[in-house]
Enzyme design. Structure first.
Site, PDB file in Angstrom:
ATOM      1  N   LYS A  22       0.627  -0.805   0.294  1.00  0.00           N
ATOM      2  CA  LYS A  22       0.291  -0.396  -0.184  1.00  0.00           C
ATOM      3  C   LYS A  22       0.872   1.258   0.006  1.00  0.00           C
ATOM      4  O   LYS A  22       0.674   2.271  -0.292  1.00  0.00           O
ATOM      5  CB  LYS A  22      -1.075   0.099   1.371  1.00  0.00           C
ATOM      6  CG  LYS A  22      -1.583   1.653   1.832  1.00  0.00           C
ATOM      7  CD  LYS A  22      -2.204   1.324   2.564  1.00  0.00           C
ATOM      8  CE  LYS A  22      -1.659   1.495   4.365  1.00  0.00           C
ATOM      9  NZ  LYS A  22      -1.111   2.960   4.910  1.00  0.00           N
ATOM     10  N   ASN A  23       1.932   1.428   0.653  1.00  0.00           N
ATOM     11  CA  ASN A  23       2.741   2.806   1.278  1.00  0.00           C
ATOM     12  C   ASN A  23       3.731   2.814  -0.236  1.00  0.00           C
ATOM     13  O   ASN A  23       4.046   3.843  -0.104  1.00  0.00           O
ATOM     14  CB  ASN A  23       2.886   2.618   2.346  1.00  0.00           C
ATOM     15  CG  ASN A  23       2.285   3.101   3.444  1.00  0.00           C
ATOM     16  OD1 ASN A  23       0.784   3.518   2.784  1.00  0.00           O
ATOM     17  ND2 ASN A  23       2.326   2.004   4.805  1.00  0.00           N
ATOM     18  N   ARG A  92      -4.759  10.777   5.420  1.00  0.00           N
ATOM     19  CA  ARG A  92      -3.230  11.207   5.419  1.00  0.00           C
ATOM     20  C   ARG A  92      -2.535  10.923   4.409  1.00  0.00           C
ATOM     21  O   ARG A  92      -1.447  11.674   4.351  1.00  0.00           O
ATOM     22  CB  ARG A  92      -2.342  10.441   6.993  1.00  0.00           C
ATOM     23  CG  ARG A  92      -1.253  10.397   6.839  1.00  0.00           C
ATOM     24  CD  ARG A  92      -1.265  11.912   8.087  1.00  0.00           C
ATOM     25  NE  ARG A  92       0.517  12.428   7.993  1.00  0.00           N
ATOM     26  CZ  ARG A  92       0.936  12.734   8.091  1.00  0.00           C
ATOM     27  NH1 ARG A  92       0.519  14.143   8.084  1.00  0.00           N
ATOM     28  NH2 ARG A  92       2.277  13.086   8.407  1.00  0.00           N
ATOM     29  N   ARG A 121       0.424  14.247  13.642  1.00  0.00           N
ATOM     30  CA  ARG A 121       0.791  14.308  12.567  1.00  0.00           C
ATOM     31  C   ARG A 121       0.318  15.114  11.571  1.00  0.00           C
ATOM     32  O   ARG A 121      -0.135  15.268  10.790  1.00  0.00           O
ATOM     33  CB  ARG A 121      -0.269  12.352  11.699  1.00  0.00           C
ATOM     34  CG  ARG A 121      -0.192  11.665  12.440  1.00  0.00           C
ATOM     35  CD  ARG A 121      -0.707  10.209  11.501  1.00  0.00           C
ATOM     36  NE  ARG A 121       0.350   9.983  10.956  1.00  0.00           N
ATOM     37  CZ  ARG A 121       0.084   8.609   9.904  1.00  0.00           C
ATOM     38  NH1 ARG A 121      -1.180   7.836  10.294  1.00  0.00           N
ATOM     39  NH2 ARG A 121       0.711   7.817   9.720  1.00  0.00           N
ATOM     40  N   PRO A 122       1.138  15.980  12.795  1.00  0.00           N
ATOM     41  CA  PRO A 122       1.823  17.014  12.128  1.00  0.00           C
ATOM     42  C   PRO A 122       2.311  17.105  10.473  1.00  0.00           C
ATOM     43  O   PRO A 122       2.646  16.196   9.962  1.00  0.00           O
ATOM     44  CB  PRO A 122       2.057  18.063  12.408  1.00  0.00           C
ATOM     45  CG  PRO A 122       3.311  17.428  14.126  1.00  0.00           C
ATOM     46  CD  PRO A 122       2.081  16.071  13.539  1.00  0.00           C
ATOM     47  N   ILE A 123       2.054  18.232   9.655  1.00  0.00           N
ATOM     48  CA  ILE A 123       3.057  18.135   8.351  1.00  0.00           C
ATOM     49  C   ILE A 123       4.294  19.457   8.836  1.00  0.00           C
ATOM     50  O   ILE A 123       4.688  19.377   7.515  1.00  0.00           O
ATOM     51  CB  ILE A 123       2.237  18.141   6.917  1.00  0.00           C
ATOM     52  CG1 ILE A 123       1.680  19.442   6.681  1.00  0.00           C
ATOM     53  CG2 ILE A 123       1.295  16.743   6.990  1.00  0.00           C
ATOM     54  CD1 ILE A 123       0.977  19.627   5.628  1.00  0.00           C
ATOM     55  N   ASP A 124       4.469  19.618   9.780  1.00  0.00           N
ATOM     56  CA  ASP A 124       5.926  20.965   9.721  1.00  0.00           C
ATOM     57  C   ASP A 124       7.119  20.362   8.766  1.00  0.00           C
ATOM     58  O   ASP A 124       7.490  21.075   8.229  1.00  0.00           O
ATOM     59  CB  ASP A 124       5.583  20.951  11.350  1.00  0.00           C
ATOM     60  CG  ASP A 124       5.776  19.800  12.154  1.00  0.00           C
ATOM     61  OD1 ASP A 124       5.758  19.155  12.072  1.00  0.00           O
ATOM     62  OD2 ASP A 124       7.727  20.660  12.907  1.00  0.00           O
ATOM     63  N   ASP A 302       4.829  -0.546  12.123  1.00  0.00           N
ATOM     64  CA  ASP A 302       3.491  -0.801  11.549  1.00  0.00           C
ATOM     65  C   ASP A 302       3.262  -1.836  12.326  1.00  0.00           C
ATOM     66  O   ASP A 302       1.749  -2.984  12.166  1.00  0.00           O
ATOM     67  CB  ASP A 302       3.211  -0.864   9.970  1.00  0.00           C
ATOM     68  CG  ASP A 302       3.182   0.887  10.162  1.00  0.00           C
ATOM     69  OD1 ASP A 302       2.306   1.671  10.346  1.00  0.00           O
ATOM     70  OD2 ASP A 302       3.150   0.912   8.709  1.00  0.00           O
ATOM     71  N   ILE A 324       7.778   6.439  17.577  1.00  0.00           N
ATOM     72  CA  ILE A 324       7.665   6.687  16.033  1.00  0.00           C
ATOM     73  C   ILE A 324       6.031   7.679  16.707  1.00  0.00           C
ATOM     74  O   ILE A 324       6.120   9.234  16.389  1.00  0.00           O
ATOM     75  CB  ILE A 324       7.043   5.970  15.031  1.00  0.00           C
ATOM     76  CG1 ILE A 324       8.560   5.870  14.749  1.00  0.00           C
ATOM     77  CG2 ILE A 324       7.221   6.556  13.998  1.00  0.00           C
ATOM     78  CD1 ILE A 324       9.508   5.897  14.531  1.00  0.00           C
TER      79      ILE A 324
HETATM   80  N1  EPU Z   1       5.995  14.125  12.004  1.00  0.00           N
HETATM   81  C1  EPU Z   1       6.566  15.173  12.339  1.00  0.00           C
HETATM   82  N2  EPU Z   1       5.957  16.399  11.611  1.00  0.00           N
HETATM   83  C2  EPU Z   1       5.876  15.736  10.330  1.00  0.00           C
HETATM   84  C3  EPU Z   1       6.000  14.198  10.118  1.00  0.00           C
HETATM   85  C4  EPU Z   1       6.078  13.223  10.916  1.00  0.00           C
HETATM   86  O1  EPU Z   1       5.981  15.819  13.625  1.00  0.00           O
HETATM   87  O2  EPU Z   1       6.119  16.741   8.894  1.00  0.00           O
HETATM   88  C5  EPU Z   1       5.613  12.432  13.066  1.00  0.00           C
HETATM   89  C6  EPU Z   1       4.297  11.640  13.115  1.00  0.00           C
HETATM   90  O3  EPU Z   1       3.508  12.501  13.514  1.00  0.00           O
HETATM   91  C7  EPU Z   1       5.018  10.710  13.869  1.00  0.00           C
HETATM   92  C8  EPU Z   1       6.394  10.985  13.105  1.00  0.00           C
HETATM   93  O4  EPU Z   1       7.388  11.823  13.237  1.00  0.00           O
HETATM   94  O5  EPU Z   1       5.042  10.442  14.677  1.00  0.00           O
HETATM   95  C9  EPU Z   1       7.242   9.695  12.056  1.00  0.00           C
HETATM   96  O6  EPU Z   1       6.413   9.759  10.484  1.00  0.00           O
HETATM   97  P1  EPU Z   1       6.536   9.418   9.531  1.00  0.00           P
HETATM   98  O7  EPU Z   1       6.506  11.916   8.401  1.00  0.00           O
HETATM   99  O8  EPU Z   1       7.588   9.315   9.094  1.00  0.00           O
HETATM  100  O9  EPU Z   1       4.976   9.257   9.646  1.00  0.00           O
HETATM  101  P2  EPU Z   1       4.422   9.007   8.179  1.00  0.00           P
HETATM  102  O10 EPU Z   1       5.297   9.668   6.482  1.00  0.00           O
HETATM  103  O11 EPU Z   1       3.494   9.881   7.624  1.00  0.00           O
HETATM  104  C10 EPU Z   1       4.338   7.257   7.038  1.00  0.00           C
HETATM  105  C11 EPU Z   1       3.053   5.613   6.834  1.00  0.00           C
HETATM  106  C12 EPU Z   1       2.838   4.726   8.337  1.00  0.00           C
HETATM  107  C13 EPU Z   1       4.199   4.841   8.949  1.00  0.00           C
HETATM  108  C14 EPU Z   1       5.351   5.743   9.074  1.00  0.00           C
HETATM  109  C15 EPU Z   1       6.372   5.170   9.382  1.00  0.00           C
HETATM  110  C16 EPU Z   1       2.553   6.056   4.192  1.00  0.00           C
HETATM  111  C17 EPU Z   1       1.022   6.883   3.841  1.00  0.00           C
HETATM  112  N3  EPU Z   1       2.221   5.873   5.538  1.00  0.00           N
HETATM  113  O12 EPU Z   1       3.562   7.748   7.354  1.00  0.00           O
HETATM  114  O13 EPU Z   1       1.585   3.861   7.740  1.00  0.00           O
HETATM  115  O14 EPU Z   1       3.437   3.992  10.115  1.00  0.00           O
HETATM  116  O15 EPU Z   1       5.230   6.546   8.246  1.00  0.00           O
HETATM  117  O16 EPU Z   1       7.040   4.530   9.484  1.00  0.00           O
HETATM  118  O17 EPU Z   1       3.370   5.420   4.021  1.00  0.00           O
HETATM  119  C18 EPU Z   1       0.234   2.486   7.983  1.00  0.00           C
HETATM  120  O18 EPU Z   1       0.443   2.505   6.509  1.00  0.00           O
HETATM  121  O19 EPU Z   1      -0.763   2.391   8.995  1.00  0.00           O
HETATM  122  C19 EPU Z   1       0.970   3.842   7.874  1.00  0.00           C
HETATM  123  C20 EPU Z   1       0.520   4.678   9.467  1.00  0.00           C
END
Ligand code: EPU
Length: 414
Positions: A22-23, A92, A121-124, A302, A324
């Site tokens: 999926k990812n 997301r 889950r911010p996007i900062d 995950d 995480i």
């Molecule tokens: N974070 C921030 N700011 C940001 C981005 C992330 O604070 O701008 C924090 C997140 O809130 C989290 C940590 O940093 O606490 C890691 O987040 P990351 O950005 O790596 O996660 P993601 O890209 O949102 C992807 C997968 C997730 C998987 C994580 C970690 C996708 C669509 N999602 O999420 O998959 O858990 O990486 O490996 O690729 C799932 O498939 O169920 C799933 C949640």
């Protein structure tokens, strides 16, 4: 609203095939925004999140044709504009449309992308990376407006690792003729798979440790690409084998779940592996473990929830540290309802004492991985379990009940 009814315990036996990741699939569909021609993706799972992403792009003028697990994508004629805000809010992963749409059209606006209940889950980190490159980001209450004219910097350094943040810059950079470097990048297998896809399309990408260098181009080529197997499905089925039967899990890459297999060895769980399969037996005794999630190649967040079920069957006290996400232990409440002995020490840590005989219960599936976790717990529990909100599981697992029925599971969708 659908629910799953499961009657346990079931001794499972046979072979289960892992579908495409999926990812990885979601990012390659987004990458197709950059390609002037038809892309053919193979091994694309038919799951809700992908259906939603397709809907977002269809609304912008994209054309898709699915035949089984093959997806033909033609995004040549998508119109400049913004992705449907309601659909973006509901998922997301839609955040990865940002990089390609911005690269192709120079501007885009999205609301804060939604997701599941595993944390804020911010996007900062995405925003900072784009700002660093010279993109103007205007934030209002629930909306981000991005405008791009020219690159002012050629390097992004993430203060903390982010998977989709890395992918957004990788996607954006693959369309720029100037070289961009990402430092402290995520190197999850899905990021590497996306890089391979983009390389095949003509982008030059090099990855050394956590540094990714990209020299993109405007005319990325149409390609055919086979998506990597889903390592989280692979790990979840592996755990299921250790819990309830003798299972052969096929179409996986054992190297992607090395951190899980290492734990299996320490816990006394026997397995055999080949190039693309894993055979796993339920052991007579499971030793407790100390699991700490981390970025790849560490133990994947995950797989932490399904691992929690396995720990209920280990002899002694096991510990989980979720490093995480800030809210990914919620599923333990469901396991507690099923009879597991759980002590939540703080939002990131818990202790599980086993072995316990789990029993059926009525439970809500909180997020995708928590839902799949309760499902495997139900398969080893005594009596009937009802898991509400089955659609959450459909977000990431295709036809899960049919695949489990073939192994001997008594599971029904109602
Ligand atoms: N974070 C921030 N700011 C940001 C981005 C992330 O604070 O701008 C924090 C997140 O809130 C989290 C940590 O940093 O606490 C890691 O987040 P990351 O950005 O790596 O996660 P993601 O890209 O949102 C992807 C997968 C997730 C998987 C994580 C970690 C996708 C669509 N999602 O999420 O998959 O858990 O990486 O490996 O690729 C799932 O498939 O169920 C799933 C949640």
């Amino acid at each position: 609203m659908a629910k799953f009814e499961i009657w346990g315990p079931n001794k499972l036996k046979g072979e289960i095939t892992v579908f495409g990741a999926k990812n990885a699939a979601m990012k390659m569909i987004a990458a197709s925004v950059l390609i002037q021609g038809e892309v053919t993706l193979e091994n694309v799972p038919d799951i809700l999140d992908i259906q939603k992403e397709i809907k977002i792009l269809e609304k912008m003028g994209g054309k898709f044709q699915r035949n089984g697990h093959t997806l033909k994508i033609d995004l040549r004629k998508i119109r400049p504009g913004n992705p449907d805000p309601d659909l973006v809010r509901s998922m997301r992963a839609s955040v990865v449309l940002l990089g390609p749409l911005l690269a192709r059209f120079g501007k885009v606006s999205i609301p804060h992308p939604g997701g599941c209940l595993i944390g804020k889950r911010p996007i900062d980190r995405h925003l900072q990376a784009f700002k660093d490159l010279g993109i103007k980001v205007t934030e209002s209450e629930d909306n981000y407006q991005f405008n791009f004219e020219r690159l002012v910097k050629d390097e992004v350094k993430f203060s903390k690792i982010t998977v989709t943040g890395t992918e957004n810059v990788l996607l954006f950079g693959s369309f720029q003729e100037k070289q961009i470097t990402i430092k402290n990048a995520a190197i999850e297998p899905e990021v590497i798979d996306l890089a391979e896809f983009l390389k095949k399309s003509g982008a030059q990408i090099e990855i050394n440790d956590r540094t990714i260098t990209i020299r993109g181009r405007r005319n990325l080529k149409p390609i055919e690409y086979r998506i990597m197997p889903d390592r989280i499905e692979a790990g979840t089925f592996g755990i299921l084998g250790a819990l309830s039967g003798n299972l052969k899990v096929t179409n996986l890459n054992p190297a992607h779940i090395e951190s899980l297999l290492k734990e299996f060895k320490k816990m006394g769980i026997r397995f055999e592996k080949g190039k693309d399969w894993l055979y796993i037996e339920k052991p007579a005794k499971i030793s407790p473990a100390d699991i700490r999630t981390a970025e790849y190649p560490g133990f994947p967040t995950d797989l932490q929830p399904p691992m929690g079920v396995l720990l209920t069957q280990a002899e002694g006290i096991s510990r989980i540290t979720e490093s995480i996400f800030e809210n990914r232990l919620g599923y333990l409440k469901g396991l507690e309802k099923m009879g597991a002995k759980i002590k939540i020490l703080n939002p990131h840590q818990a202790e599980i004492t086993g072995p316990t005989t789990l029993h059926g219960a009525k439970i809500e599936s909180l997020d995708l991985r928590a839902g799949a976790t309760l499902l495997i717990a139900a398969l080893i529990s005594q009596g009937k379990t009802e898991i509400f909100n089955a659609e959450v599981i459909d977000r990431g697992y295709e036809k899960i009940e049919e695949r489990l029925q073939k192994l001997g599971a008594k599971i029904k969708r109602v």
